[in-house]
Design an enzyme around this catalytic site. Structure first.
Site, short mmCIF file in Angstrom:
data_model
loop_
_atom_site.label_atom_id
_atom_site.label_comp_id
_atom_site.label_asym_id
_atom_site.label_seq_id
_atom_site.Cartn_x
_atom_site.Cartn_y
_atom_site.Cartn_z
N ASN A 8 0.87 -1.19 0.00
CA ASN A 8 0.00 0.00 0.00
C ASN A 8 0.90 1.23 0.00
O ASN A 8 1.47 1.58 1.03
CB ASN A 8 -0.90 -0.02 1.24
CG ASN A 8 -1.75 1.23 1.36
OD1 ASN A 8 -1.81 2.04 0.43
ND2 ASN A 8 -2.41 1.39 2.50
N TRP A 9 1.01 1.85 -1.16
CA TRP A 9 1.93 2.99 -1.29
C TRP A 9 1.36 4.27 -0.68
O TRP A 9 2.06 5.29 -0.61
CB TRP A 9 2.26 3.23 -2.77
CG TRP A 9 3.19 2.21 -3.35
CD1 TRP A 9 3.72 1.12 -2.71
CD2 TRP A 9 3.72 2.19 -4.68
NE1 TRP A 9 4.55 0.42 -3.56
CE2 TRP A 9 4.56 1.06 -4.78
CE3 TRP A 9 3.56 3.02 -5.79
CZ2 TRP A 9 5.25 0.74 -5.95
CZ3 TRP A 9 4.24 2.70 -6.95
CH2 TRP A 9 5.09 1.58 -7.04
N LYS A 10 0.09 4.25 -0.32
CA LYS A 10 -0.56 5.46 0.23
C LYS A 10 -0.34 6.63 -0.75
O LYS A 10 -0.36 6.39 -1.96
CB LYS A 10 -0.05 5.74 1.64
CG LYS A 10 -0.19 4.48 2.52
CD LYS A 10 0.07 4.67 3.97
CE LYS A 10 -0.12 3.34 4.70
NZ LYS A 10 0.09 3.44 6.13
N HIS A 95 -9.44 1.47 5.07
CA HIS A 95 -8.14 1.64 5.72
C HIS A 95 -8.28 2.65 6.86
O HIS A 95 -9.07 3.60 6.77
CB HIS A 95 -7.10 2.13 4.70
CG HIS A 95 -5.71 2.09 5.25
ND1 HIS A 95 -5.22 3.07 6.08
CD2 HIS A 95 -4.73 1.16 5.13
CE1 HIS A 95 -3.98 2.74 6.43
NE2 HIS A 95 -3.66 1.59 5.86
N GLU A 97 -6.57 5.04 7.77
CA GLU A 97 -6.33 6.45 7.39
C GLU A 97 -7.54 7.04 6.67
O GLU A 97 -7.75 8.25 6.70
CB GLU A 97 -5.06 6.54 6.54
CG GLU A 97 -3.82 6.33 7.40
CD GLU A 97 -2.64 5.71 6.68
OE1 GLU A 97 -2.66 5.64 5.44
OE2 GLU A 97 -1.70 5.27 7.37
N GLU A 165 -5.30 -4.65 10.74
CA GLU A 165 -4.29 -3.60 10.90
C GLU A 165 -4.59 -2.81 12.17
O GLU A 165 -5.33 -1.83 12.13
CB GLU A 165 -4.32 -2.63 9.71
CG GLU A 165 -3.85 -3.21 8.42
CD GLU A 165 -3.23 -2.14 7.50
OE1 GLU A 165 -2.28 -2.49 6.81
OE2 GLU A 165 -3.67 -0.98 7.50
N GLY A 171 2.06 2.87 10.51
CA GLY A 171 2.70 4.14 10.14
C GLY A 171 3.91 4.52 10.96
O GLY A 171 4.29 3.83 11.92
N SER A 213 3.58 -1.80 10.43
CA SER A 213 5.02 -1.87 10.69
C SER A 213 5.64 -3.22 10.32
O SER A 213 6.53 -3.71 11.01
CB SER A 213 5.32 -1.54 12.16
OG SER A 213 4.86 -0.24 12.47
N GLY A 234 3.03 -1.09 4.31
CA GLY A 234 2.99 0.34 4.00
C GLY A 234 4.37 0.85 3.63
O GLY A 234 4.87 0.62 2.53
P1 13P Z 1 3.13 0.70 7.70
O1 13P Z 1 3.68 -0.61 7.15
O2 13P Z 1 3.85 1.88 7.19
O3 13P Z 1 3.00 0.66 9.19
O4 13P Z 1 1.64 0.85 7.13
C1 13P Z 1 0.77 -0.22 7.22
C2 13P Z 1 -0.42 0.08 6.42
O5 13P Z 1 -1.17 0.99 6.73
C3 13P Z 1 -0.69 -0.74 5.24
O6 13P Z 1 -1.96 -0.54 4.75
#
Ligand code: 13P
Length: 257
Positions: A8-10, A95, A97, A165, A171, A213, A234
């Site tokens: 997930n590149w956000k 998600h 976020e 998650e 994050g 993470s 992420g």
């Molecule tokens: P991180 O791997 O940066 O903690 O993010 C996880 C995530 O939100 C994947 O959707």
């Protein structure tokens, strides 16, 4: 059943050329996979370009959200069918976020049903913000699953992916990733919840992923006896070497079992 690793590149990277470079790097690392499916979910604007980079490879393209209506006066939205038409096979829904910006279980539920109808795999994110000693977080996860999957037919459950998650593990501000033993418990709990709702056979067909993470140091241990089907990555999915190592570790685990 293959394991899945989703990146997930956000809202990263900033430029399409950079995105293409990362995708090409991932293609190289993932050339010889047999037991692991890899999915890249770039920002919506880059999907077409990345889909082109991924053509004739086994890596799938995914999206980070979609709207449930097929067309119309919905400013800023993109439909599931539109994404499917440009090659999208997986769509992340709910998600944390996005939930933070107002996404609800009810919206996730509508979007999920449209994904199933369009034969695009929904990846439904669930996860508690905090943990407490009384286990209220378990009730919270149960509610998220019940509401997000309300009205889904048993036979369609095999096409649903749930990504657990925990928000506290997601994050750069995350405390840390979950402990592998706690994750095993959560996978059992999610399966139990699905069993109560849909019966054991259908519950067993749902693939459960972990995200929060994930890195190459912890990725392997998450699979240890946990019944986990894959990972949602992420930050480390934007780094070819780090993501490649996570994918190759997953392939190794999948090859043993
Ligand atoms: P991180 O791997 O940066 O903690 O993010 C996880 C995530 O939100 C994947 O959707």
């Amino acid at each position: 059943m293959k394991k899945i690793v989703i990146g997930n590149w956000k809202m990263n990277p900033e430029k399409v050329d950079e995105a293409k470079k990362i995708a090409s790097g991932i293609v190289k690392v993932c050339k010889n996979l047999k037991k692991t499916e890899v999915v890249i979910c770039p920002p919506t604007l880059f999907i077409s370009a990345i889909a082109e980079t991924l053509q004739k490879t086994k890596i799938s393209i995914g999206a980070q959200d979609a709207f449930y209506e097929p067309k119309g006066a919905y400013t800023g939205s993109v439909s599931v069918a539109m994404l499917k038409r440009i090659g999208v096979k997986y769509i992340i829904l709910g998600h944390s976020e996005r939930r933070e910006l107002g996404e609800t279980d009810e919206l996730v539920n509508k979007k999920l049903k449209v994904c199933l109808k369009n034969k695009v795999t929904p990846v439904v994110c669930v996860g508690e913000k905090v943990r407490d000693a009384h286990g209220y977080y378990l009730a919270f996860i149960k509610k998220e699953i019940e509401h997000s999957l309300a009205g889904v037919k048993r036979k369609d459950l095999k096409d649903v992916v749930i990504a657990y998650e925990p928000v506290w593990a997601v994050g750069s501000k995350a405390l840390k990733a979950i402990e592998a033993s706690d994750l095993s418990e959560m996978v059992i709990y999610i399966k139990r919840t699905l069993t109560d709702l849909f019966g054991p056979a259908a519950a067993q067909s749902v693939r459960i992923l972990y995200g929060g993470s994930v890195n190459k140091e912890n990725a392997g241990e998450f699979f240890n006896g946990s019944g986990l089907s894959g990972l949602l990555v992420g930050r480390d999915s934007l780094d070819v070497k780090k993501f490649g190592d996570i994918v190759l570790l997953t392939e190794e685990v999948a090859s043993i079992k």
